[in-house]
Structure formats: C-alpha cells, structure tokens
Motif scaffolding. Structure first.
Motif, PDB file in Angstrom:
ATOM      1  N   VAL A   3      38.779  27.517  31.970  1.00  0.00           N
ATOM      2  CA  VAL A   3      37.498  28.126  31.610  1.00  0.00           C
ATOM      3  C   VAL A   3      36.471  27.937  32.724  1.00  0.00           C
ATOM      4  N   HIS A   4      36.069  26.666  32.970  1.00  0.00           N
ATOM      5  CA  HIS A   4      35.026  26.383  33.954  1.00  0.00           C
ATOM      6  C   HIS A   4      35.436  25.235  34.871  1.00  0.00           C
ATOM      7  N   LEU A   5      34.756  25.156  35.996  1.00  0.00           N
ATOM      8  CA  LEU A   5      34.873  24.013  36.885  1.00  0.00           C
ATOM      9  C   LEU A   5      33.961  22.887  36.413  1.00  0.00           C
ATOM     10  N   THR A   6      34.381  21.667  36.649  1.00  0.00           N
ATOM     11  CA  THR A   6      33.475  20.529  36.571  1.00  0.00           C
ATOM     12  C   THR A   6      32.804  20.372  37.933  1.00  0.00           C
ATOM     13  N   GLY A   7      31.788  19.534  38.003  1.00  0.00           N
ATOM     14  CA  GLY A   7      31.199  19.239  39.306  1.00  0.00           C
ATOM     15  C   GLY A   7      32.232  18.659  40.256  1.00  0.00           C
ATOM     16  N   LYS A   8      33.124  17.820  39.737  1.00  0.00           N
ATOM     17  CA  LYS A   8      34.173  17.226  40.561  1.00  0.00           C
ATOM     18  C   LYS A   8      35.072  18.300  41.148  1.00  0.00           C
ATOM     19  N   ARG A   9      35.526  19.232  40.307  1.00  0.00           N
ATOM     20  CA  ARG A   9      36.444  20.256  40.802  1.00  0.00           C
ATOM     21  C   ARG A   9      35.739  21.236  41.743  1.00  0.00           C
ATOM     22  N   ALA A  10      34.460  21.504  41.501  1.00  0.00           N
ATOM     23  CA  ALA A  10      33.704  22.342  42.432  1.00  0.00           C
ATOM     24  C   ALA A  10      33.605  21.660  43.792  1.00  0.00           C
ATOM     25  N   GLY A  11      33.332  20.347  43.776  1.00  0.00           N
ATOM     26  CA  GLY A  11      33.261  19.608  45.036  1.00  0.00           C
ATOM     27  C   GLY A  11      34.589  19.556  45.755  1.00  0.00           C
ATOM     28  N   GLU A  12      35.671  19.377  45.000  1.00  0.00           N
ATOM     29  CA  GLU A  12      36.999  19.363  45.616  1.00  0.00           C
ATOM     30  C   GLU A  12      37.327  20.704  46.267  1.00  0.00           C
ATOM     31  N   CYS A  13      36.996  21.786  45.582  1.00  0.00           N
ATOM     32  CA  CYS A  13      37.246  23.116  46.137  1.00  0.00           C
ATOM     33  C   CYS A  13      36.456  23.319  47.421  1.00  0.00           C
ATOM     34  N   ALA A  14      35.181  22.952  47.404  1.00  0.00           N
ATOM     35  CA  ALA A  14      34.337  23.109  48.596  1.00  0.00           C
ATOM     36  C   ALA A  14      34.863  22.286  49.762  1.00  0.00           C
ATOM     37  N   GLN A  15      35.335  21.070  49.465  1.00  0.00           N
ATOM     38  CA  GLN A  15      35.858  20.213  50.533  1.00  0.00           C
ATOM     39  C   GLN A  15      37.152  20.787  51.112  1.00  0.00           C
ATOM     40  N   ARG A  16      38.069  21.225  50.235  1.00  0.00           N
ATOM     41  CA  ARG A  16      39.317  21.824  50.715  1.00  0.00           C
ATOM     42  C   ARG A  16      39.050  23.057  51.568  1.00  0.00           C
ATOM     43  N   ALA A  17      38.075  23.855  51.126  1.00  0.00           N
ATOM     44  CA  ALA A  17      37.811  25.133  51.787  1.00  0.00           C
ATOM     45  C   ALA A  17      36.983  24.984  53.056  1.00  0.00           C
ATOM     46  N   GLY A  18      36.389  23.826  53.270  1.00  0.00           N
ATOM     47  CA  GLY A  18      35.590  23.621  54.470  1.00  0.00           C
ATOM     48  C   GLY A  18      34.303  24.431  54.482  1.00  0.00           C
ATOM     49  N   VAL A  19      33.674  24.596  53.300  1.00  0.00           N
ATOM     50  CA  VAL A  19      32.443  25.387  53.258  1.00  0.00           C
ATOM     51  C   VAL A  19      31.315  24.611  53.930  1.00  0.00           C
ATOM     52  N   LYS A  20      30.334  25.364  54.440  1.00  0.00           N
ATOM     53  CA  LYS A  20      29.228  24.742  55.173  1.00  0.00           C
ATOM     54  C   LYS A  20      28.157  24.192  54.248  1.00  0.00           C
ATOM     55  N   GLN A  21      27.958  24.837  53.101  1.00  0.00           N
ATOM     56  CA  GLN A  21      26.962  24.382  52.141  1.00  0.00           C
ATOM     57  C   GLN A  21      27.405  24.785  50.741  1.00  0.00           C
ATOM     58  N   LEU A  22      27.194  23.900  49.784  1.00  0.00           N
ATOM     59  CA  LEU A  22      27.571  24.121  48.388  1.00  0.00           C
ATOM     60  C   LEU A  22      26.311  24.200  47.542  1.00  0.00           C
ATOM     61  N   ALA A  23      26.212  25.244  46.719  1.00  0.00           N
ATOM     62  CA  ALA A  23      25.104  25.389  45.781  1.00  0.00           C
ATOM     63  C   ALA A  23      25.689  25.464  44.377  1.00  0.00           C
ATOM     64  N   LEU A  24      25.367  24.495  43.542  1.00  0.00           N
ATOM     65  CA  LEU A  24      25.921  24.425  42.188  1.00  0.00           C
ATOM     66  C   LEU A  24      25.052  25.195  41.210  1.00  0.00           C
ATOM     67  N   THR A  25      25.707  25.911  40.288  1.00  0.00           N
ATOM     68  CA  THR A  25      24.997  26.729  39.322  1.00  0.00           C
ATOM     69  C   THR A  25      25.751  26.747  37.997  1.00  0.00           C
ATOM     70  N   ALA A  63      26.328  14.736  40.780  1.00  0.00           N
ATOM     71  CA  ALA A  63      26.892  13.462  41.242  1.00  0.00           C
ATOM     72  C   ALA A  63      28.403  13.563  41.399  1.00  0.00           C
ATOM     73  N   GLU A  64      29.063  14.273  40.454  1.00  0.00           N
ATOM     74  CA  GLU A  64      30.511  14.457  40.567  1.00  0.00           C
ATOM     75  C   GLU A  64      30.865  15.192  41.861  1.00  0.00           C
ATOM     76  N   ALA A  65      30.121  16.245  42.157  1.00  0.00           N
ATOM     77  CA  ALA A  65      30.411  17.031  43.356  1.00  0.00           C
ATOM     78  C   ALA A  65      30.184  16.208  44.615  1.00  0.00           C
ATOM     79  N   ARG A  66      29.141  15.401  44.630  1.00  0.00           N
ATOM     80  CA  ARG A  66      28.821  14.599  45.816  1.00  0.00           C
ATOM     81  C   ARG A  66      29.911  13.573  46.129  1.00  0.00           C
ATOM     82  N   GLU A  67      30.643  13.156  45.111  1.00  0.00           N
ATOM     83  CA  GLU A  67      31.728  12.203  45.353  1.00  0.00           C
ATOM     84  C   GLU A  67      32.912  12.863  46.051  1.00  0.00           C
ATOM     85  N   GLN A  68      32.984  14.204  46.010  1.00  0.00           N
ATOM     86  CA  GLN A  68      34.139  14.915  46.557  1.00  0.00           C
ATOM     87  C   GLN A  68      33.820  15.699  47.832  1.00  0.00           C
ATOM     88  N   TYR A  69      32.597  16.148  47.962  1.00  0.00           N
ATOM     89  CA  TYR A  69      32.225  17.049  49.052  1.00  0.00           C
ATOM     90  C   TYR A  69      31.239  16.358  49.977  1.00  0.00           C
TER      91      TYR A  69
END
Length: 260
Positions: free
Chosen positions: A202-224, A237-243
């Motif tokens: 269904v949806h991403l968690t902050g953790k999974r969004a951060g993991e995706c951004a880190q794997r993909a090598g994105v320059k900036q992540l904006a959570l929504t 906070a979840e995203a910051r632990e991964q990205y």
C-alpha cells in the motif's frame, strides 16, 4: 523546475491542509512558463486557486484513482466547462483509463460532456507503464508501482534536471528505477514501522522511503503524504536513519526547486 505543494496530507484532507496535489512550473527557452498539476486530491482545488488561475494550467496528471489524488478534478471540470471565458479549449489530463467514468459517476451523469454544454472540457490521455510523453519542454516517464489500484510514479526531466514523484507506492523495483540519480525525489511516507507493517503493498514507511532514496542515489529527498493521525517527525526520523542526503518534510504551500 519549481514545485508548489498545494496539498500533501495522506489518504484524506487534514485539518491543516488538503490531500495530494503539486503544481509543477518550468520556463522553456522562449521564456514561456508551463504549469502542470500532479494530482488534485480531496480539498486541493480551493488552495490551488490561491496560487494560480486554474485557466492557466497546461495539463493535469493523475497518478491513480484514489479520492485523495483525483477527487477535486470534479471541481476543476466545473470550472473549465462553465467558465465565462470561451477560449479555454480542452485541458489535457493524463490518467488511468477509468478517470472519465469516475468523474461522471461522482457528478451523476453519463458520458464525458457536462450537462448544458456541447463539448467535453477535458482531453483524456491514458497512462501506460513506461510509455513516455511530453508536455512542453518536459518529458514524463510513468511506471506502474505497487498499490492496491493501478498506480504510477513519474520521472520528469527538462533535459538537465530530474524530478521523481512516487505517487502512492510500497517498495518495488520500478520505484528504485524511477528514482535513480534523481535531483529531487518527492516520495510518500504514509506509514510508520511497527504500527502499519500488517498493511502490505500500500504505502512506504519513512524507513522504506529512505532506503529507496539511498539505493537510488538521489540528491535530495522530500517526504510527503503523511496522514493527519501521524506525527510527521516519526517517518522523518525513520528516513534519516537510512538516507544520508538532505531531507525535507513538505508542508502546504512549500516551494521546492529542482536543480541538477
């Protein structure tokens, strides 16, 4: 490219903002500004009118047919069909195939022509996985992502900078491919770890969004797409632990810039 956050509340309009809607603006080589709306969810048509005259839109893109991403298209149709100006023409809308039927059902009619007028206000274009299209100077690549209904994420480029919009998605290879090396990744984080894990696909968690951004090598992540019942600092906070890159937690009327 510039993105104005019209609404960013997940799943339904919240007490302090509308559901998903983002105004994308980009100036071409001649100086003309193109204005494209990414989603128009419940409650978003009102605040959109504080940002621009909807008659100035060049196109609308609807990622999927959940009400928090498309429902206020019904208001836009009323605006476009019955406006006092007679030079608006038809507005292109890129969306899943069922959008015209959904609009007609909400408004209680048959067909795509509103009551009392002689022609349809919208020109419907059907999205398909990996079938690119262009609007003005911008190129769009839609990809099917993981969600309970047909849903798309988008990779958008002007030739030098790249914006990726997740739409609504759980983690999946297509989302990783879309996000690869993006300058800005506008990514949903509607769930949090521990509380929402029993909802799958269904949806991403902050953790999974951060993991995706880190794997993909994105320059900036904006959570929504954080729902009103969730403390947004938790998925952040979840995203910051991964990205390891810069992260923004978007809010209504924020303006994001996409630079290479």
């Amino acid at each position: 490219m510039r993105i104005t956050v019209i609404g960013c509340c997940g799943s339904f309009a919240g007490p302090d903002g509308a559901a998903s809607s983002y105004l994308l603006e980009h100036e071409d080589a001649s100086g003309r500004t193109w204005r494209i709306l990414l989603d128009l969810g419940s409650g978003a048509f009102g605040p959109l009118q504080r940002v621009l005259d909807p008659a100035d839109l060049d196109a609308v893109i609807i990622s999927h047919l959940h009400p928090d991403h498309y429902l206020d298209v019904t208001g836009l149709e009323v605006f476009w069909a019955y406006h006092e100006r007679d030079d608006l023409g038809t507005l292109p809308i890129h969306a899943p195939a069922e959008l015209p039927d959904r609009i007609a059902a909400v408004l209680g009619r048959n067909g795509i022509i509103p009551d009392g007028v002689s022609c349809a206000p919208f020109e419907h274009h059907v999205l398909a996985d990996a079938e690119r299209f262009t609007i003005g100077p911008l190129s769009f690549e839609p990809r099917l992502v993981i969600h309970p209904v047909e849903a798309y994420g988008f990779r958008i480029t002007d030739g030098t900078s790249t914006l990726v919009y997740s739409g609504d998605s759980d983690e999946c290879p297509a989302l990783d491919e879309l996000a690869a090396d993006a300058d800005l990744f506008l990514c949903e984080a509607g769930y949090i770890e521990g509380r929402d894990d029993h909802f799958t696909g269904v949806h991403l968690t902050g953790k999974r969004a951060g993991e995706c951004a880190q794997r993909a090598g994105v320059k900036q992540l904006a959570l929504t797409h954080v729902p009103a019942w969730t403390d947004p600092q938790i998925p952040l906070a979840e995203a910051r632990e991964q990205y390891t890159g810069p992260i923004t937690l978007v809010r209504p009327m924020d303006i994001l810039h996409v630079h290479p």
